[in-house]
Design a protein around this motif. Structure first.
Motif, PDB file in Angstrom:
ATOM      1  N   THR A 113       4.640   9.550   8.863  1.00  0.00           N
ATOM      2  CA  THR A 113       5.091   8.435   8.025  1.00  0.00           C
ATOM      3  C   THR A 113       3.940   7.464   7.801  1.00  0.00           C
ATOM      4  O   THR A 113       2.922   7.510   8.509  1.00  0.00           O
ATOM      5  CB  THR A 113       6.240   7.658   8.706  1.00  0.00           C
ATOM      6  N   LYS A 114       4.134   6.558   6.866  1.00  0.00           N
ATOM      7  CA  LYS A 114       3.147   5.497   6.651  1.00  0.00           C
ATOM      8  C   LYS A 114       3.060   4.614   7.898  1.00  0.00           C
ATOM      9  O   LYS A 114       1.973   4.169   8.276  1.00  0.00           O
ATOM     10  CB  LYS A 114       3.528   4.673   5.413  1.00  0.00           C
ATOM     11  N   GLU A 115       4.190   4.401   8.569  1.00  0.00           N
ATOM     12  CA  GLU A 115       4.173   3.606   9.795  1.00  0.00           C
ATOM     13  C   GLU A 115       3.339   4.286  10.877  1.00  0.00           C
ATOM     14  O   GLU A 115       2.594   3.615  11.604  1.00  0.00           O
ATOM     15  CB  GLU A 115       5.591   3.373  10.301  1.00  0.00           C
ATOM     16  N   ALA A 116       3.429   5.602  10.996  1.00  0.00           N
ATOM     17  CA  ALA A 116       2.613   6.338  11.975  1.00  0.00           C
ATOM     18  C   ALA A 116       1.130   6.171  11.662  1.00  0.00           C
ATOM     19  O   ALA A 116       0.302   6.052  12.568  1.00  0.00           O
ATOM     20  CB  ALA A 116       2.995   7.812  11.993  1.00  0.00           C
ATOM     21  N   LEU A 117       0.804   6.134  10.385  1.00  0.00           N
ATOM     22  CA  LEU A 117      -0.587   5.907   9.973  1.00  0.00           C
ATOM     23  C   LEU A 117      -1.034   4.494  10.350  1.00  0.00           C
ATOM     24  O   LEU A 117      -2.136   4.294  10.871  1.00  0.00           O
ATOM     25  CB  LEU A 117      -0.724   6.150   8.467  1.00  0.00           C
ATOM     26  N   LEU A 118      -0.178   3.511  10.129  1.00  0.00           N
ATOM     27  CA  LEU A 118      -0.500   2.145  10.529  1.00  0.00           C
ATOM     28  C   LEU A 118      -0.693   2.056  12.038  1.00  0.00           C
ATOM     29  O   LEU A 118      -1.638   1.412  12.512  1.00  0.00           O
ATOM     30  CB  LEU A 118       0.592   1.174  10.077  1.00  0.00           C
ATOM     31  N   ALA A 158       0.839  -1.206   0.000  1.00  0.00           N
ATOM     32  CA  ALA A 158       0.000   0.000   0.000  1.00  0.00           C
ATOM     33  C   ALA A 158       0.869   1.249   0.000  1.00  0.00           C
ATOM     34  O   ALA A 158       1.963   1.262   0.570  1.00  0.00           O
ATOM     35  CB  ALA A 158      -0.907   0.008   1.228  1.00  0.00           C
ATOM     36  N   THR A 159       0.341   2.283  -0.622  1.00  0.00           N
ATOM     37  CA  THR A 159       1.030   3.571  -0.614  1.00  0.00           C
ATOM     38  C   THR A 159       0.132   4.621   0.011  1.00  0.00           C
ATOM     39  O   THR A 159      -1.092   4.459   0.061  1.00  0.00           O
ATOM     40  CB  THR A 159       1.389   4.022  -2.046  1.00  0.00           C
ATOM     41  N   THR A 160       0.743   5.684   0.472  1.00  0.00           N
ATOM     42  CA  THR A 160      -0.067   6.778   1.010  1.00  0.00           C
ATOM     43  C   THR A 160      -0.890   7.423  -0.109  1.00  0.00           C
ATOM     44  O   THR A 160      -1.955   7.964   0.162  1.00  0.00           O
ATOM     45  CB  THR A 160       0.805   7.825   1.723  1.00  0.00           C
ATOM     46  N   ALA A 161      -0.428   7.324  -1.348  1.00  0.00           N
ATOM     47  CA  ALA A 161      -1.221   7.836  -2.483  1.00  0.00           C
ATOM     48  C   ALA A 161      -2.525   7.056  -2.614  1.00  0.00           C
ATOM     49  O   ALA A 161      -3.585   7.645  -2.871  1.00  0.00           O
ATOM     50  CB  ALA A 161      -0.415   7.754  -3.776  1.00  0.00           C
ATOM     51  N   GLN A 162      -2.469   5.741  -2.410  1.00  0.00           N
ATOM     52  CA  GLN A 162      -3.691   4.926  -2.474  1.00  0.00           C
ATOM     53  C   GLN A 162      -4.633   5.258  -1.315  1.00  0.00           C
ATOM     54  O   GLN A 162      -5.846   5.306  -1.492  1.00  0.00           O
ATOM     55  CB  GLN A 162      -3.322   3.438  -2.458  1.00  0.00           C
ATOM     56  N   VAL A 163      -4.061   5.490  -0.155  1.00  0.00           N
ATOM     57  CA  VAL A 163      -4.881   5.887   0.994  1.00  0.00           C
ATOM     58  C   VAL A 163      -5.535   7.230   0.718  1.00  0.00           C
ATOM     59  O   VAL A 163      -6.725   7.420   0.976  1.00  0.00           O
ATOM     60  CB  VAL A 163      -4.038   5.924   2.294  1.00  0.00           C
ATOM     61  N   ALA A 164      -4.774   8.159   0.179  1.00  0.00           N
ATOM     62  CA  ALA A 164      -5.307   9.488  -0.132  1.00  0.00           C
ATOM     63  C   ALA A 164      -6.450   9.390  -1.143  1.00  0.00           C
ATOM     64  O   ALA A 164      -7.488  10.044  -0.981  1.00  0.00           O
ATOM     65  CB  ALA A 164      -4.197  10.390  -0.675  1.00  0.00           C
ATOM     66  N   THR A 165      -6.269   8.576  -2.163  1.00  0.00           N
ATOM     67  CA  THR A 165      -7.331   8.388  -3.157  1.00  0.00           C
ATOM     68  C   THR A 165      -8.591   7.852  -2.497  1.00  0.00           C
ATOM     69  O   THR A 165      -9.693   8.343  -2.750  1.00  0.00           O
ATOM     70  CB  THR A 165      -6.852   7.437  -4.275  1.00  0.00           C
ATOM     71  N   ALA A 174      -9.493   8.186   0.559  1.00  0.00           N
ATOM     72  CA  ALA A 174     -10.047   9.206   1.462  1.00  0.00           C
ATOM     73  C   ALA A 174     -10.502  10.468   0.713  1.00  0.00           C
ATOM     74  O   ALA A 174     -10.995  11.407   1.336  1.00  0.00           O
ATOM     75  CB  ALA A 174      -9.013   9.578   2.521  1.00  0.00           C
ATOM     76  N   ASN A 175     -10.304  10.475  -0.606  1.00  0.00           N
ATOM     77  CA  ASN A 175     -10.671  11.629  -1.441  1.00  0.00           C
ATOM     78  C   ASN A 175      -9.959  12.908  -1.017  1.00  0.00           C
ATOM     79  O   ASN A 175     -10.567  13.969  -0.898  1.00  0.00           O
ATOM     80  CB  ASN A 175     -12.190  11.847  -1.460  1.00  0.00           C
ATOM     81  N   ILE A 176      -8.651  12.755  -0.794  1.00  0.00           N
ATOM     82  CA  ILE A 176      -7.816  13.913  -0.433  1.00  0.00           C
ATOM     83  C   ILE A 176      -6.520  13.823  -1.233  1.00  0.00           C
ATOM     84  O   ILE A 176      -6.255  12.804  -1.876  1.00  0.00           O
ATOM     85  CB  ILE A 176      -7.498  13.950   1.078  1.00  0.00           C
ATOM     86  N   SER A 177      -5.708  14.837  -1.123  1.00  0.00           N
ATOM     87  CA  SER A 177      -4.398  14.793  -1.767  1.00  0.00           C
ATOM     88  C   SER A 177      -3.423  14.045  -0.862  1.00  0.00           C
ATOM     89  O   SER A 177      -3.559  14.052   0.367  1.00  0.00           O
ATOM     90  CB  SER A 177      -3.887  16.205  -2.038  1.00  0.00           C
ATOM     91  N   GLN A 178      -2.437  13.414  -1.469  1.00  0.00           N
ATOM     92  CA  GLN A 178      -1.454  12.671  -0.693  1.00  0.00           C
ATOM     93  C   GLN A 178      -0.726  13.547   0.331  1.00  0.00           C
ATOM     94  O   GLN A 178      -0.574  13.131   1.484  1.00  0.00           O
ATOM     95  CB  GLN A 178      -0.452  11.984  -1.621  1.00  0.00           C
ATOM     96  N   PRO A 179      -0.298  14.748  -0.027  1.00  0.00           N
ATOM     97  CA  PRO A 179       0.404  15.570   0.974  1.00  0.00           C
ATOM     98  C   PRO A 179      -0.450  15.861   2.220  1.00  0.00           C
ATOM     99  O   PRO A 179       0.088  16.051   3.304  1.00  0.00           O
ATOM    100  CB  PRO A 179       0.732  16.859   0.217  1.00  0.00           C
ATOM    101  N   TYR A 180      -1.775  15.860   2.055  1.00  0.00           N
ATOM    102  CA  TYR A 180      -2.646  16.155   3.189  1.00  0.00           C
ATOM    103  C   TYR A 180      -2.523  15.081   4.274  1.00  0.00           C
ATOM    104  O   TYR A 180      -2.673  15.370   5.462  1.00  0.00           O
ATOM    105  CB  TYR A 180      -4.094  16.296   2.711  1.00  0.00           C
ATOM    106  N   ILE A 181      -2.230  13.852   3.877  1.00  0.00           N
ATOM    107  CA  ILE A 181      -2.036  12.773   4.859  1.00  0.00           C
ATOM    108  C   ILE A 181      -0.916  13.145   5.823  1.00  0.00           C
ATOM    109  O   ILE A 181      -1.015  12.928   7.033  1.00  0.00           O
ATOM    110  CB  ILE A 181      -1.729  11.431   4.160  1.00  0.00           C
ATOM    111  N   PHE A 182       0.140  13.740   5.273  1.00  0.00           N
ATOM    112  CA  PHE A 182       1.312  14.033   6.093  1.00  0.00           C
ATOM    113  C   PHE A 182       1.091  15.223   7.020  1.00  0.00           C
ATOM    114  O   PHE A 182       1.923  15.494   7.876  1.00  0.00           O
ATOM    115  CB  PHE A 182       2.547  14.208   5.201  1.00  0.00           C
ATOM    116  N   ARG A 183      -0.028  15.878   6.876  1.00  0.00           N
ATOM    117  CA  ARG A 183      -0.409  16.905   7.851  1.00  0.00           C
ATOM    118  C   ARG A 183      -0.744  16.248   9.198  1.00  0.00           C
ATOM    119  O   ARG A 183      -0.566  16.852  10.257  1.00  0.00           O
ATOM    120  CB  ARG A 183      -1.612  17.699   7.320  1.00  0.00           C
TER     121      ARG A 183
END
Length: 173
Positions: free
Chosen positions: A53-58, A31-38, A40-49
């Motif tokens: 990291t992807k690990e922090a999201l997990l 999985a990528t954060t880009a796939q998560v962003a898609t 969630a209907n947001i931009s990928q950089p918004y995840i990092f707000r």
């Protein structure tokens, strides 16, 4: 809470929900954060707000999944009679598995991830569940509470495998 704070909390929750789905469906490593962003209907950089990291999201996703199990079990422990305790705990877990299967699939995957923070999150979650069940079995004066707790946890793992492999016959008596 101000509107922007509420929106921020909601957005964070949406990102975690999307991550649970994506990680459960295709695996954490693929999985990528880009796939998560898609999702969630947001931009990928918004995840990092919200997540560095992807690990922090997990880790946040695992926290949500363990909190759901713990809260569900807490409600049972507080309300079930000693005679119904184990049956009600099994029913509560079955309800979680039916309603939140992706969370359980996520936990199953996380058991194999070797990063220290993930392993610690899993140890903490399992430890809290084990402690709660063992304390409840002892308080209910269930005979052999340690063994019954072990069997309860083993049954839960078998429930997970049964659901993951779509093999309900594993749970037939």
């Amino acid at each position: 809470m101000a509107k922007s704070e509420t929106t921020s909390v909601n957005r964070k929750t949406e990102i975690i929900s999307a991550a649970i789905e994506v990680f459960a469906e295709i695996g954490y490593y693929r999985a990528t954060t880009a796939q998560v962003a898609t999702r969630a209907n947001i931009s990928q950089p918004y995840i990092f707000r919200f997540f560095s990291t992807k690990e922090a999201l997990l880790l946040a996703a695992l926290e949500v999944s363990w909190a759901r199990v713990i809260e569900s079990f807490r409600k049972v422990v507080e309300s079930a009679s000693p005679e119904q305790l184990e049956t009600d705990l099994i029913r509560a877990y079955s309800d979680i598995l039916n309603s939140y299967q992706n969370e359980m699939l996520l936990q199953m995957q996380a058991q194999t991830i070797q990063e220290d923070a993930i392993r610690e999150a899993m140890r903490h979650g399992f430890g809290e569940v084990r402690g709660m069940v063992l304390d409840a079995f002892r308080a209910a004066e269930i005979s052999n509470p340690e063994e019954r707790t072990l069997l309860f946890l083993a049954r839960g793992m078998l429930c997970n495998i049964s659901a993951a492999l779509n093999m309900p016959e594993l749970m037939e008596n």
